[in-house]
Write an enzyme that holds these catalytic residues in place. Structure first.
Site, mmCIF file in Angstrom:
data_model
loop_
_atom_site.group_PDB
_atom_site.id
_atom_site.type_symbol
_atom_site.label_atom_id
_atom_site.label_comp_id
_atom_site.label_asym_id
_atom_site.label_seq_id
_atom_site.Cartn_x
_atom_site.Cartn_y
_atom_site.Cartn_z
ATOM 1 N N GLY A 172 -7.263 0.576 1.831
ATOM 2 C CA GLY A 172 -7.395 0.854 3.254
ATOM 3 C C GLY A 172 -6.107 0.667 4.019
ATOM 4 O O GLY A 172 -5.684 1.533 4.775
ATOM 5 N N ASP A 173 -5.444 -0.465 3.825
ATOM 6 C CA ASP A 173 -4.191 -0.737 4.538
ATOM 7 C C ASP A 173 -3.097 -1.188 3.580
ATOM 8 O O ASP A 173 -2.193 -1.909 3.968
ATOM 9 C CB ASP A 173 -4.422 -1.782 5.634
ATOM 10 C CG ASP A 173 -4.871 -3.122 5.072
ATOM 11 O OD1 ASP A 173 -5.164 -3.206 3.870
ATOM 12 O OD2 ASP A 173 -4.922 -4.101 5.851
ATOM 13 N N GLU A 174 -3.168 -0.729 2.334
ATOM 14 C CA GLU A 174 -2.175 -1.107 1.328
ATOM 15 C C GLU A 174 -1.429 0.117 0.833
ATOM 16 O O GLU A 174 -2.035 1.130 0.478
ATOM 17 C CB GLU A 174 -2.854 -1.801 0.147
ATOM 18 C CG GLU A 174 -3.483 -3.124 0.503
ATOM 19 C CD GLU A 174 -4.228 -3.722 -0.667
ATOM 20 O OE1 GLU A 174 -4.228 -4.952 -0.762
ATOM 21 O OE2 GLU A 174 -4.801 -2.961 -1.471
#
Length: 181
Positions: A172-174
């Site tokens: 998701g946010d990596e």
């Protein structure tokens, strides 16, 4: 965070290649159901042509028209099948939101980098970027705004690295940046 990156860099024999290959085969099988259905449809059309043509032997013009119609429909189905396969292959390796390589393609590129390092003894770099408090952006501004931030960040990462480097979104946010040299 991303243990396969760490294990790929540790120099373990085989670099995890068969494991990644097995996972790739499993993921590719998800699309086989649709491909099989299209193949069966194509075979059914050919079979229908083989049944209808002998039934209309008394009228050669009708047999020719029937055979041409079946061939036309079968070729159309074949074109659609090829498009679906190409579309599935292209999307199987990309993140749908950002268009960046996904974890599967990154695993393959890391495997190539490990093999190259073993051959040439030249190092490579793996940079893992995890956005802190990104959940707050989605909670306060909404998922649409969060998606815009991720797309903008992906464009900026790609603009900041060389064409030989790989920027991938693995979560998701990596994000991961792989620099082969």
């Amino acid at each position: 965070m991303y243990p396969r990156v760490r294990s790929a860099n540790c120099g373990a024999p085989g670099g995890g290649g068969p494991r990644r290959q097995g996972r790739a085969i499993f993921r590719a099988r998800r699309h086989l159901g649709g491909t099989f259905a299209w193949g069966v449809s194509l075979a059914a059309l050919v079979l229908a042509g083989g049944v209808v043509v002998p039934m209309s032997q008394n009228d050669p013009d009708r047999a020719l028209v029937t055979l041409a119609a079946v061939a036309f429909v079968a070729s159309g189905a074949g074109v659609i099948l090829n498009w679906r396969i190409a579309h599935a292959r292209a999307h199987a390796l990309r993140d749908p939101l950002t268009g960046l390589p996904n974890r599967m393609l990154l695993d393959d590129r890391i495997g190539q980098a490990v093999a190259r390092t073993r051959r040439t003894h030249e190092p490579f770099a793996v940079i893992v970027v995890d956005l802190d408090n990104f959940k707050d952006v989605n909670d306060v501004r909404g998922h649409g705004a969060g998606d815009q931030v991720l797309r903008a960040l992906a464009r900026r990462f790609q603009a900041a690295v060389r064409t030989t480097d790989t920027v991938a979104r693995i979560g998701g946010d990596e994000f991961v940046v792989l620099s082969p040299d």
